[in-house]
Design an enzyme around this catalytic site. Sequence first.
Site, PDB file in Angstrom:
ATOM      1  N   ASP A 194       0.780  -1.280  -0.241  1.00  0.00           N
ATOM      2  CA  ASP A 194       0.208  -0.013   0.023  1.00  0.00           C
ATOM      3  C   ASP A 194       0.999   1.283   0.149  1.00  0.00           C
ATOM      4  O   ASP A 194       2.144   1.140   0.156  1.00  0.00           O
ATOM      5  CB  ASP A 194      -1.027   0.078   1.252  1.00  0.00           C
ATOM      6  CG  ASP A 194      -0.379  -0.379   2.581  1.00  0.00           C
ATOM      7  OD1 ASP A 194       0.777  -0.264   2.538  1.00  0.00           O
ATOM      8  OD2 ASP A 194      -1.169  -0.667   3.463  1.00  0.00           O
TER       9      ASP A 194
ATOM     10  N   ASP B 237      -7.022  -1.014  13.930  1.00  0.00           N
ATOM     11  CA  ASP B 237      -8.453  -1.527  13.611  1.00  0.00           C
ATOM     12  C   ASP B 237      -8.785  -2.666  13.020  1.00  0.00           C
ATOM     13  O   ASP B 237     -10.043  -2.926  12.253  1.00  0.00           O
ATOM     14  CB  ASP B 237      -9.236  -0.213  12.895  1.00  0.00           C
ATOM     15  CG  ASP B 237      -8.741   0.064  11.753  1.00  0.00           C
ATOM     16  OD1 ASP B 237      -8.028  -0.718  11.196  1.00  0.00           O
ATOM     17  OD2 ASP B 237      -9.331   0.857  10.846  1.00  0.00           O
TER      18      ASP B 237
ATOM     19  N   HIS C  31      -7.164  -3.743  10.106  1.00  0.00           N
ATOM     20  CA  HIS C  31      -6.804  -3.631   8.714  1.00  0.00           C
ATOM     21  C   HIS C  31      -5.576  -4.496   8.310  1.00  0.00           C
ATOM     22  O   HIS C  31      -4.831  -4.726   9.113  1.00  0.00           O
ATOM     23  CB  HIS C  31      -7.033  -2.339   8.104  1.00  0.00           C
ATOM     24  CG  HIS C  31      -5.789  -1.493   8.586  1.00  0.00           C
ATOM     25  ND1 HIS C  31      -5.916  -0.119   9.105  1.00  0.00           N
ATOM     26  CD2 HIS C  31      -4.393  -1.743   8.460  1.00  0.00           C
ATOM     27  CE1 HIS C  31      -4.853   0.362   9.499  1.00  0.00           C
ATOM     28  NE2 HIS C  31      -3.994  -0.520   8.952  1.00  0.00           N
TER      29      HIS C  31
ATOM     30  N   GLU D 292      -9.525  -1.130   5.134  1.00  0.00           N
ATOM     31  CA  GLU D 292     -10.325  -0.997   6.226  1.00  0.00           C
ATOM     32  C   GLU D 292     -11.598  -1.618   6.605  1.00  0.00           C
ATOM     33  O   GLU D 292     -12.082  -2.462   5.860  1.00  0.00           O
ATOM     34  CB  GLU D 292     -10.790   0.691   6.235  1.00  0.00           C
ATOM     35  CG  GLU D 292      -9.226   1.539   6.219  1.00  0.00           C
ATOM     36  CD  GLU D 292      -8.664   1.782   7.572  1.00  0.00           C
ATOM     37  OE1 GLU D 292      -8.569   0.793   8.208  1.00  0.00           O
ATOM     38  OE2 GLU D 292      -8.123   2.934   7.711  1.00  0.00           O
TER      39      GLU D 292
HETATM   40  C1  GLP Z   1      -0.282   0.673   8.284  1.00  0.00           C
HETATM   41  C2  GLP Z   1      -0.043  -0.153   7.068  1.00  0.00           C
HETATM   42  C3  GLP Z   1      -0.260  -1.856   7.528  1.00  0.00           C
HETATM   43  C4  GLP Z   1       0.401  -1.970   8.678  1.00  0.00           C
HETATM   44  C5  GLP Z   1      -0.363  -1.319   9.875  1.00  0.00           C
HETATM   45  C6  GLP Z   1       0.282  -1.542  11.182  1.00  0.00           C
HETATM   46  O1  GLP Z   1      -1.466   1.170   8.275  1.00  0.00           O
HETATM   47  N1  GLP Z   1      -0.691   0.291   6.060  1.00  0.00           N
HETATM   48  O2  GLP Z   1       0.190  -2.439   6.255  1.00  0.00           O
HETATM   49  O3  GLP Z   1       0.236  -3.525   9.006  1.00  0.00           O
HETATM   50  O4  GLP Z   1      -0.030   0.028   9.558  1.00  0.00           O
HETATM   51  O5  GLP Z   1       1.309  -0.810  11.549  1.00  0.00           O
HETATM   52  P1  GLP Z   1       2.208  -1.051  12.802  1.00  0.00           P
HETATM   53  O6  GLP Z   1       3.361  -2.120  12.406  1.00  0.00           O
HETATM   54  O7  GLP Z   1       2.947   0.322  12.625  1.00  0.00           O
HETATM   55  O8  GLP Z   1       1.434  -1.113  13.952  1.00  0.00           O
END
Ligand code: GLP
Length: 261
Positions: A67, A142, A144, A149
Amino acid sequence: MDIVIKTDVHSVSRLAANIIARVVREKPNCVLGLATGSTPIGTYRELIRMHKEEGLDFSQVSTFNLDEYLGVGLALDKPYKEDQSYARFMVEELFHQLNIKQENIHLPDGLTKDPDEFCKAYEQAIRDAGGIDLQLLGIGGDGHLAFNEPGTPFDSRTHVQLLTDQTRKDNYKAFFHPAGMTWEEMPTKALTMGIGTIMEAKEWLVIATGSSKAEIVRQSLEGEVSTRVTASVIQIYPRKATVILDKKAAANLQGDSSSNH
Ligand code: GLP
């Protein structure tokens, strides 16, 4: 789904990197699906160490990132503050320290003029590469997966995603605020592989660490399979999925399906 619970973040990163390295050694021209966020940073550091100290070879490896924020793009000539793109994150945290070829790196283009067309081309590029051999995934606050989402259908393909306030707040706190950016500069939309796209990967490696993830990890792995928590799709992913958690992220799990290491 195999759930492995490790004592700390470092052990999670080491095991995750070992699994990625196993795929790279078995298939030197493999296609890796890569993730961003705080969670994979340790895994990427371990891969860099393996490349430098053990000669782990990425010269034939291709990658596709999950992403990217819409409206941001790679700007290595700009001060760090002005570029919180995932593209920059990937270059700094991983790519520029490996012998991976530029032409084998695929990142969603947050600056695309035609997002819908870009999404179609990204899907085609994944197909042309022969599909993703191993997909690395984190779990958002959340629930995802990538930027899918709550409410995103399980058959969704690469698309433009409106970010929830929770995701914007989490990611603002972790990345944008420390870089000195204002809340207004935090993007509201992103490009993301769809759940259907991610489901086609041949193997999954899911990592989550820290107590802030404990409840969403429980809901994802043991709760109802529902688009309300898109990461719950892990439970119906039909091929090999390894979920690696530290003790804190695993704290709310009830089941006996997990193995402690
Ligand atoms: C972002 C990314 C996700 C990731 C998530 C968790 O929103 N788009 O792919 O898994 O955050 O992030 P973190 O590892 O900082 O908790």
